[in-house]
Design a protein around this motif. Structure first.
Motif, PDB file in Angstrom:
ATOM      1  N   TYR A  38      45.495  25.206  40.361  1.00 41.97           N
ATOM      2  CA  TYR A  38      45.821  26.369  39.521  1.00 41.97           C
ATOM      3  C   TYR A  38      44.657  27.359  39.516  1.00 41.97           C
ATOM      4  N   TRP A  39      43.445  26.835  39.389  1.00 43.24           N
ATOM      5  CA  TRP A  39      42.276  27.711  39.259  1.00 43.24           C
ATOM      6  C   TRP A  39      41.905  28.385  40.561  1.00 43.24           C
ATOM      7  N   MET A  40      42.330  27.841  41.710  1.00 43.05           N
ATOM      8  CA  MET A  40      42.128  28.538  42.977  1.00 43.05           C
ATOM      9  C   MET A  40      42.936  29.838  42.976  1.00 43.05           C
ATOM     10  N   GLY A  41      44.131  29.776  42.411  1.00 41.14           N
ATOM     11  CA  GLY A  41      44.928  30.990  42.305  1.00 41.14           C
ATOM     12  C   GLY A  41      44.347  31.963  41.302  1.00 41.14           C
ATOM     13  N   ARG A  42      43.859  31.441  40.189  1.00 38.98           N
ATOM     14  CA  ARG A  42      43.282  32.311  39.157  1.00 38.98           C
ATOM     15  C   ARG A  42      42.001  32.994  39.662  1.00 38.98           C
ATOM     16  N   LEU A  43      41.159  32.221  40.327  1.00 36.00           N
ATOM     17  CA  LEU A  43      39.911  32.784  40.839  1.00 36.00           C
ATOM     18  C   LEU A  43      40.153  33.774  41.975  1.00 36.00           C
ATOM     19  N   ALA A  49      43.944  45.027  39.768  1.00 37.12           N
ATOM     20  CA  ALA A  49      42.758  45.108  40.620  1.00 37.12           C
ATOM     21  C   ALA A  49      42.393  46.574  40.832  1.00 37.12           C
ATOM     22  N   LYS A  50      41.098  46.833  40.851  1.00 35.75           N
ATOM     23  CA  LYS A  50      40.630  48.212  40.888  1.00 35.75           C
ATOM     24  C   LYS A  50      40.206  48.647  42.289  1.00 35.75           C
ATOM     25  N   GLY A  51      40.160  47.747  43.215  1.00 31.50           N
ATOM     26  CA  GLY A  51      39.708  48.169  44.528  1.00 31.50           C
ATOM     27  C   GLY A  51      40.121  47.177  45.575  1.00 31.50           C
ATOM     28  N   GLY A  52      39.790  47.414  46.779  1.00 25.52           N
ATOM     29  CA  GLY A  52      40.120  46.511  47.872  1.00 25.52           C
ATOM     30  C   GLY A  52      39.318  46.890  49.066  1.00 25.52           C
ATOM     31  N   GLY A  53      39.575  46.207  50.200  1.00 24.77           N
ATOM     32  CA  GLY A  53      38.941  46.454  51.475  1.00 24.77           C
ATOM     33  C   GLY A  53      37.838  47.377  51.320  1.00 24.77           C
ATOM     34  N   ARG A  76      42.019  36.150  42.017  1.00 26.14           N
ATOM     35  CA  ARG A  76      42.173  37.501  41.479  1.00 26.14           C
ATOM     36  C   ARG A  76      40.823  38.207  41.321  1.00 26.14           C
ATOM     37  N   ARG A  77      39.748  37.426  41.372  1.00 29.92           N
ATOM     38  CA  ARG A  77      38.434  38.014  41.088  1.00 29.92           C
ATOM     39  C   ARG A  77      37.450  37.894  42.246  1.00 29.92           C
ATOM     40  N   TYR A  78      37.529  36.790  42.984  1.00 33.50           N
ATOM     41  CA  TYR A  78      36.466  36.494  43.932  1.00 33.50           C
ATOM     42  C   TYR A  78      36.970  36.470  45.366  1.00 33.50           C
ATOM     43  N   ASP A  79      36.192  37.114  46.202  1.00 32.91           N
ATOM     44  CA  ASP A  79      36.556  37.215  47.604  1.00 32.91           C
ATOM     45  C   ASP A  79      36.663  35.841  48.253  1.00 32.91           C
ATOM     46  N   PRO A 131      39.572  41.357  45.345  1.00 30.96           N
ATOM     47  CA  PRO A 131      40.443  41.918  44.299  1.00 30.96           C
ATOM     48  C   PRO A 131      39.678  42.668  43.207  1.00 30.96           C
ATOM     49  N   LEU A 132      38.438  42.249  42.923  1.00 36.44           N
ATOM     50  CA  LEU A 132      37.584  42.944  41.961  1.00 36.44           C
ATOM     51  C   LEU A 132      38.177  43.010  40.555  1.00 36.44           C
ATOM     52  N   GLU A 133      38.904  42.010  40.154  1.00 36.43           N
ATOM     53  CA  GLU A 133      39.373  41.961  38.772  1.00 36.43           C
ATOM     54  C   GLU A 133      38.221  41.480  37.907  1.00 36.43           C
ATOM     55  N   THR A 134      37.954  42.147  36.799  1.00 35.11           N
ATOM     56  CA  THR A 134      36.746  41.877  36.027  1.00 35.11           C
ATOM     57  C   THR A 134      36.972  40.836  34.949  1.00 35.11           C
TER      58      THR A 134
END
Length: 227
Positions: free
Chosen positions: A67-72, A223-227, A74-77, A212-215
């Motif tokens: 579950y936490w792999m999916g949650r993370l 998400a506020k940004g990408g690539g 959203r934030r971490y590359d 994803p850069l979710e804070t």
């Protein structure tokens, strides 16, 4: 003899060694672990409640972190690659529409579990609900396998202690090989029964490239940004 282990050898294992073996087995392959527990029960290696407790604990523990792999993701590359796997977006659509039914299907269909559990985290399903559902579906799966083993064993006699687990493992291995060959033939890579054609970019994500850069400050924002 089953995988080099005589039924009498299993019977004489210490309780904690047997518990540890069953607890760790789902981390390698969940279906194999359940079959091993059912075989041990059929052989009379330990009381059924002890064996069920061991394999149930192992199943839940081996899936809780996915579950936490999916949650993370959203934030971490570094974690985003887990959400990129084929089938995760498809499982996410099903998770949001029919959570219990999707989790139940994933439990009984090898190859759909990892995408489904990652999707549950990515789409922020309630974690307590996720764990309770894992416990329910795992308990149901264990009950089905144990009942099957003991029902067939009651009819076939002591010989079932040897050939019934062998047949169950054979079916499992055959299914895995079939899925692997099928996906190699189609050049799809990741082995999952979920349709790759239905995959799509995740909601609130700019795509699968970049971070994803979710804070942490606003976990529910897009998400506020990408690539």
């Amino acid at each position: 003899m089953f995988f080099g282990i005589e039924a009498s050898d299993v019977t004489h294992m210490s309780a904690w060694l047997l518990f540890g073996l069953l607890f760790l087995s789902p981390f390698l392959q969940e279906d194999f672990g359940v079959i091993l527990a059912a075989a041990a029960s059929l052989a009379g290696a330990a009381p059924a409640p002890f064996l069920i407790g061991a394999i149930l604990t192992g199943l839940v523990a081996s899936d809780a972190w996915k579950y936490w792999m999916g949650r993370l993701a959203r934030r971490y590359d570094w974690a985003h690659r887990f959400a990129e796997k084929p089938g995760v977006s498809v499982a996410g659509d099903l998770i949001r529409r029919e959570f219990l039914q999707t989790m139940l299907t994933a439990r009984f269909v090898p190859g759909t579990r990892i995408p489904t559990y990652i999707a549950a985290g990515f789409f922020k399903a309630d974690y307590l609900k996720y764990i309770l559902t894992l416990m329910f579906t795992a308990s149901l799966y264990i009950a089905v396998v144990f009942t099957l083993f003991h029902s067939v064993g009651a009819v076939a006699g002591e010989e079932a202690i040897v050939w019934l687990p062998a047949i169950a493992i054979g079916i499992l291995v055959s299914y895995i090989i079939f899925r692997w060959l099928n996906h190699r033939r189609k050049n799809e890579g990741v082995m999952t029964p979920l349709s790759k054609e239905l995959d799509h970019p995740m909601p609130d994500m700019p795509g699968f490239e970049g971070n994803p850069l979710e804070t942490d400050d606003d976990d529910d924002t897009a998400a506020k940004g990408g690539g």
